[in-house]
Write a protein that holds these residues in place. Structure first.
Motif, PDB file in Angstrom:
ATOM      1  N   ALA A 244       0.826  -1.216   0.000  1.00  0.00           N
ATOM      2  CA  ALA A 244       0.000   0.000   0.000  1.00  0.00           C
ATOM      3  C   ALA A 244       0.855   1.260   0.000  1.00  0.00           C
ATOM      4  CB  ALA A 244      -0.923  -0.003   1.211  1.00  0.00           C
ATOM      5  N   GLN A 245       0.526   2.178  -0.893  1.00  0.00           N
ATOM      6  CA  GLN A 245       1.188   3.482  -0.948  1.00  0.00           C
ATOM      7  C   GLN A 245       0.223   4.626  -0.643  1.00  0.00           C
ATOM      8  OE1 GLN A 245       2.940   3.588  -4.867  1.00  0.00           O
ATOM      9  NE2 GLN A 245       4.682   2.331  -4.251  1.00  0.00           N
ATOM     10  N   LYS A 246      -1.091   4.363  -0.826  1.00  0.00           N
ATOM     11  CA  LYS A 246      -2.080   5.411  -0.603  1.00  0.00           C
ATOM     12  C   LYS A 246      -3.189   4.994   0.362  1.00  0.00           C
ATOM     13  CE  LYS A 246      -1.492   7.503  -5.204  1.00  0.00           C
ATOM     14  NZ  LYS A 246      -2.178   7.842  -6.484  1.00  0.00           N
ATOM     15  N   SER A 247      -3.748   3.800   0.142  1.00  0.00           N
ATOM     16  CA  SER A 247      -4.939   3.460   0.917  1.00  0.00           C
ATOM     17  C   SER A 247      -5.088   1.952   1.138  1.00  0.00           C
ATOM     18  CB  SER A 247      -6.196   3.980   0.215  1.00  0.00           C
ATOM     19  OG  SER A 247      -6.361   3.337  -1.042  1.00  0.00           O
ATOM     20  N   ASP A 322      -4.873   0.347  -2.455  1.00  0.00           N
ATOM     21  CA  ASP A 322      -4.638   1.413  -3.445  1.00  0.00           C
ATOM     22  C   ASP A 322      -5.612   1.351  -4.622  1.00  0.00           C
ATOM     23  OD1 ASP A 322      -2.549   2.397  -1.955  1.00  0.00           O
ATOM     24  OD2 ASP A 322      -0.988   1.405  -3.137  1.00  0.00           O
TER      25      ASP A 322
END
Length: 397
Positions: A244-247, A322
């Motif tokens: 995960a990088q965002k969500s 993401d």
């Protein structure tokens, strides 16, 4: 003095159960298989409504030409279950081989139906029978899978069981929200292999022929079958969260994470990764909600968004990373499912399925309320005691 004695006995029981759990986990890890299925190609259909899914399942059963294999944690012999039995008995008369596995605890009401179904020509067994062998761990380990395989060519996997509540006939828990997949392609062979493993565990002394279907890589959907025994489900989820990088979105009926998963989620929040958790507002078990409050309060305090579904019962098991990677299956976000149960998930990167899952999530969030940390605080001595007991038995929930 009586209160102290009761408290001491309770502590002894909790301690014994904890030791039994640790010994069972050690044994389970030593027996774990190591094979992992590769990514496959095929076609996929997504369902979030039990009525629509049941119609699809019944149609596939009616069109079966050779074999029908069913495995469910719960099969209730109510009007929905009996309709399915009648349909399957008719297919046996047509010369179709029918096999049914259902969990001995989850499908406890099926015990008296085994002989009549066998007399009708259906091969049936109760999976993981409730036989005490000096340890409660083996009794706790349940077969929580929901798999149907038709002719070795079509499969159904997800959260729906067989019973009236799953098709919105329960006055308290309706509408029932769940996520399910219908799959074709080469991954069906993997699912058949998993069914065979479960089947032969119950029929060790018999030779069982399982139809081996050779699938070409037809279909444009890419997916991977993720069974719990060869795959350490806790490690699998940790690997997903690490991507995960965002969500991160977690949809689950029960939120009782392991220590490693809880620590991972807290670390992700510290990295400014958005975390949304959707759980039911109406519980179907007394202790699961208070067992989750400690974890949810801390995550809310760190910035997580937690929602309770208020329109029926939320039973879906889904992870969305993401908005690019989606996991749908049978695994609840609790310690029993993650660590010891027989479970099975489907992982996909296909944007068509992910879009449908996102739309379903948004629909469910519209029927949910976001909750605050204060709303999850125990009320009075009774509430605090209930939460303490629930947390003490959290590994059993």
């Amino acid at each position: 003095m009586k209160v102290l004695k009761v408290f001491a006995i309770l502590l002894m029981i909790i301690g014994w159960l904890r030791l039994d759990w640790l010994m069972g986990m050690h044994s389970l890890k030593r027996k774990r298989r190591s094979s992992v299925y590769p990514w496959r190609k095929g076609e996929m259909n997504f369902y979030d409504d039990g009525v629509a899914w049941m119609k699809s399942l019944e149609l596939d059963i009616m069109e079966a030409k050779r074999s029908i294999c069913l495995l469910f944690y719960i099969i209730e012999p109510d009007e929905v279950g009996r309709r399915l039995f009648s349909l399957l008995e008719g297919r046996v008369k047509d010369g179709i081989e029918v096999r049914i596995l259902c969990d001995a605890l989850g499908s406890k009401n099926m015990k008296k139906w085994v002989k009549p179904l066998q007399e009708a020509g259906i091969h049936i067994a109760l999976s993981r029978p409730l036989i005490f062998k000096g340890s409660l761990f083996s009794l706790q380990r349940r077969n929580h899978r929901k798999i149907v395989i038709i002719d070795g060519e079509i499969a159904h996997v997800g959260g729906f069981n067989i019973g009236r509540e799953y098709v919105n006939l329960d006055p308290v828990l309706s509408p029932w929200r769940d996520y399910h997949l219908r799959i074709t392609g080469s991954g069906v062979e993997d699912l058949l292999s998993e069914f065979q493993i479960d089947w032969q565990r119950e029929f060790k002394k018999t030779q069982n022929h399982f139809e081996a279907v050779s699938h070409e890589a037809k279909g444009s959907f890419s997916y991977q079958i993720v069974p719990s025994e060869p795959v350490n489900m806790e490690a699998f989820m940790l690997d997903l969260f690490d991507l995960a990088q965002k969500s991160i979105f977690i949809g689950t009926p029960y939120f009782i994470p392991t220590e490693k998963l809880f620590s991972c989620l807290k670390n992700k929040l510290a990295q400014n990764i958005s975390i949304t958790i959707l759980v039911p507002g109406t519980p179907d078990h007394a202790l699961v909600q208070p067992a989750s409050y400690h974890f949810l309060r801390e995550l809310i305090d760190l910035g997580a968004h937690v929602y309770q579904f208020e329109h029926g019962f939320y039973h879906a098991k889904v992870l969305l990373i993401d908005e690019k990677l989606c996991d749908v299956g049978t695994t609840n976000f609790d310690r029993r499912s993650i660590l010891i149960n027989d479970e099975l998930n489907v992982l996909t990167t296909d944007q068509r399925i992910i879009l449908q899952v996102q739309q379903s999530i948004q629909k469910d969030l519209q029927h949910s309320v976001r909750i605050s940390k204060d709303q999850l605080k125990p009320e009075g001595i009774g509430g605090s005691a209930m939460e303490l007991v629930a947390r003490s038995f959290s590994h059993l929930l």
